[in-house]
Structure formats: structure tokens, C-alpha cells
Design a protein around this motif. Structure first.
Motif, short mmCIF file in Angstrom:
data_model
loop_
_atom_site.label_atom_id
_atom_site.label_comp_id
_atom_site.label_asym_id
_atom_site.label_seq_id
_atom_site.Cartn_x
_atom_site.Cartn_y
_atom_site.Cartn_z
N UNK A 145 -15.35 -9.06 1.53
CA UNK A 145 -15.42 -9.59 0.24
C UNK A 145 -13.92 -9.52 -0.31
N UNK A 146 -13.81 -10.57 -1.45
CA UNK A 146 -12.37 -10.72 -1.87
C UNK A 146 -11.21 -9.76 -2.66
N UNK A 147 -12.01 -8.67 -2.61
CA UNK A 147 -11.25 -7.86 -2.55
C UNK A 147 -10.56 -6.93 -1.67
N UNK A 148 -10.75 -6.75 0.35
CA UNK A 148 -10.03 -5.87 0.81
C UNK A 148 -9.12 -6.42 1.10
N UNK A 149 -8.64 -7.39 0.93
CA UNK A 149 -7.40 -8.51 1.11
C UNK A 149 -6.56 -8.94 -0.05
N UNK A 150 -5.43 -8.83 -0.14
CA UNK A 150 -4.71 -9.22 -0.59
C UNK A 150 -3.09 -10.19 0.21
N UNK A 151 -2.35 -10.85 -0.49
CA UNK A 151 -1.05 -11.10 -0.43
C UNK A 151 0.31 -11.03 -1.36
N UNK A 152 1.29 -10.68 -0.24
CA UNK A 152 2.56 -10.13 -1.30
C UNK A 152 3.24 -10.94 -1.15
N UNK A 153 4.09 -11.61 -1.77
CA UNK A 153 5.38 -12.77 -1.54
C UNK A 153 6.53 -12.01 -1.94
N UNK A 154 7.84 -11.98 -1.77
CA UNK A 154 8.68 -11.40 -1.36
C UNK A 154 10.12 -12.73 -1.19
N UNK A 155 10.88 -12.31 -2.44
CA UNK A 155 12.11 -13.37 -1.69
C UNK A 155 13.49 -12.63 -1.04
N UNK A 156 13.38 -13.85 -0.22
CA UNK A 156 14.43 -12.97 0.68
C UNK A 156 14.25 -12.43 2.34
N UNK A 157 12.83 -12.34 2.04
CA UNK A 157 12.37 -11.44 3.52
C UNK A 157 10.65 -10.63 3.71
N UNK A 158 10.22 -11.75 4.58
CA UNK A 158 8.68 -10.30 4.26
C UNK A 158 8.93 -9.24 3.60
N UNK A 159 7.67 -9.08 2.85
CA UNK A 159 7.64 -7.85 2.35
C UNK A 159 7.18 -6.29 3.39
N UNK A 160 7.41 -6.31 3.45
CA UNK A 160 7.04 -4.06 4.61
C UNK A 160 6.06 -3.53 3.66
N UNK A 161 5.60 -3.46 2.61
CA UNK A 161 4.26 -3.15 2.42
C UNK A 161 3.77 -4.00 0.67
N UNK A 162 2.42 -3.51 0.64
CA UNK A 162 1.80 -4.20 0.07
C UNK A 162 2.50 -3.86 -1.57
N UNK A 163 3.77 -2.63 -1.57
CA UNK A 163 4.10 -2.73 -3.00
C UNK A 163 5.34 -3.55 -3.01
N UNK A 164 5.96 -4.04 -1.85
CA UNK A 164 7.42 -4.28 -1.34
C UNK A 164 7.32 -6.29 -1.83
N UNK A 165 6.37 -6.31 -3.34
CA UNK A 165 6.83 -7.70 -3.57
C UNK A 165 6.07 -7.70 -4.99
N UNK A 166 4.81 -8.68 -5.02
CA UNK A 166 4.19 -9.20 -6.36
C UNK A 166 3.60 -9.94 -5.31
#
Length: 211
Positions: A145-166
Motif C-alpha cells: 500500500x502507498x501508506x507503507x513507505x515514505x521518503x524523507x528529504x534533508x538538507x546537507x546530508x542523508x536523514x537518519x530517521x523519519x523525523x530527521x527531515x521533511x
């Protein structure tokens, strides 16, 4: 087949346990006196415990078969948490009576395994543009389902977790196999990584692997 509710004097199934041998499971339990056969049901662990399954979803298994096989054995397939329920049976007037046991000791929950989800994030920079192109590919062993995954965008480096970015959510479900998503544009200093929308829930069902 008739269903009867367990009473204080009713013989009940006890001490449910299991062992695994590669992709085979062996269920064992303590047989009460007077019970020579059981019905076994396998279903998702999130199903209602108060609703009895349809008779067509039950498998009759005798005490003699149990002794000969050292338990109840079957190939374990599928994904996620599985609930096994063993219903004791009594015979009255040549009719099998299924015992509706409500103390939960005839139930056993286990994890049938996790489906693998592979993903890749490729980026393409352009020397004269303020943005870079990102393409996400998701390869899954099962439909998602589309609700299983999300992608997270962070400036300056890769996000470490879902809360570490947009956090951004996907708009369509994923089909089994490789899914190539439309190209998106992000800032040149932005980095993208995929996560479960709910790690506690979906981490039991799937394994997310970066390619």
C-alpha cells in the motif's frame, strides 16, 4: 458440527508451543483427557478472537496423527504475524462438538516472516541548474500500500530517521516487482532516503533494504 462454550468441567487445550525447522513449523500442545481430535485454524493475528472461523477454514487433526508426526507440521508461508488456534473436539450422538475456548490458552501467535523491499535513490546534477533530479526505484516481493513507505528529504546530508527531515508520502500503491517512480527535483544540497511510515507496525512485516 456444533459449537459449545467451554465450561469449568470442559477439557481444554493447554501449553501451546512451536518449533521451526527452516520454513516448516511444528505446533505442539497438551491434550486433555477425553479429546481425541481437534480443529486447527490459521489466520492473521489481527483478526477478531471472539469470531469463530468458518467450518471450511478448519482442519481436523486426530490425536493419532499428532502422535505419529510428533505434533502438527506444515510449511510456513506468507508474511506478518499469524495466529494459530486449536479447538478441542468432543463427540456426542455421533456428532463432533467444537469447544469454544475463551481463556486464550489454545492460541499461539508467531511471525511468519518478513517480505523484502529493496530501494534505490539515484541523483543527477546539472552544472547550470539550482536543482538536481532524483529518481526512486522500489523493488518489492509483495504488493504494498502507498501508506507503507515514505521518503524523507534533508538538507546537507542523508536523514537518519523519519523525523530527521521533511516527510513526503507516495501517491500510488506499489506492485510486486520493480517500481520506477517519476523523477522529482530537489535542491542541490538535499538528500533523500526511504523509511517506513510506521516502523513498529511495518517493521514486523517487511525488511527495507537500500540497494
Amino acid at each position: 458440527m456444533r459449537v459449545i462454550d467451554a465450561a469449568p468441567s470442559t477439557p481444554l487445550i493447554r501449553e501451546m508451543n512451536y518449533s521451526l525447522d527452516e520454513d516448516w513449523i511444528c505446533l505442539r500442545w497438551r491434550w486433555p483427557e477425553g479429546v481425541q481430535a481437534v480443529y486447527i485454524h490459521k489466520g492473521p493475528a489481527d483478526g477478531s478472537l471472539d469470531t469463530l472461523p468458518a467450518e471450511t477454514d478448519l482442519k481436523l487433526y486426530t490425536r493419532e496423527e499428532y502422535k505419529a508426526n510428533g505434533g502438527y507440521r506444515e510449511r510456513l508461508d506468507g508474511i506478518g504475524r499469524v495466529l494459530y488456534t486449536v479447538y478441542g473436539c468432543l463427540t456426542a450422538d455421533d456428532e463432533l462438538q467444537l469447544i469454544h475456548q475463551q481463556d486464550g490458552q489454545n492460541r499461539l501467535v508467531m511471525n511468519a516472516g518478513r517480505a523484502r523491499i529493496y530501494y534505490s535513490v539515484t541523483q543527477k546534477n546539472s552544472l547550470f541548474r539550482k536543482y538536481k533530479s532524483i529518481q526512486i526505484q522500489v523493488m518489492t516481493e509483495t504488493a504494498l500500500g502507498k501508506d507503507v513507505l515514505c521518503y524523507v528529504k534533508k538538507q546537507g546530508g542523508y536523514p537518519a530517521g523519519k523525523e530527521d527531515g521533511t516527510v513526503y508520502h507516495f501517491l500510488q500503491d506499489f506492485a510486486p516487482g520493480r517500481n520506477v517512480l517519476p523523477v522529482i527535483e530537489v535542491g542541490k544540497g538535499d538528500y533523500v532516503r526511504l523509511f517506513f511510515t510506521d516502523g513498529r507496525k511495518y517493521g514486523q512485516l517487511y525488511e527495507l533494504i537500500a540497494e
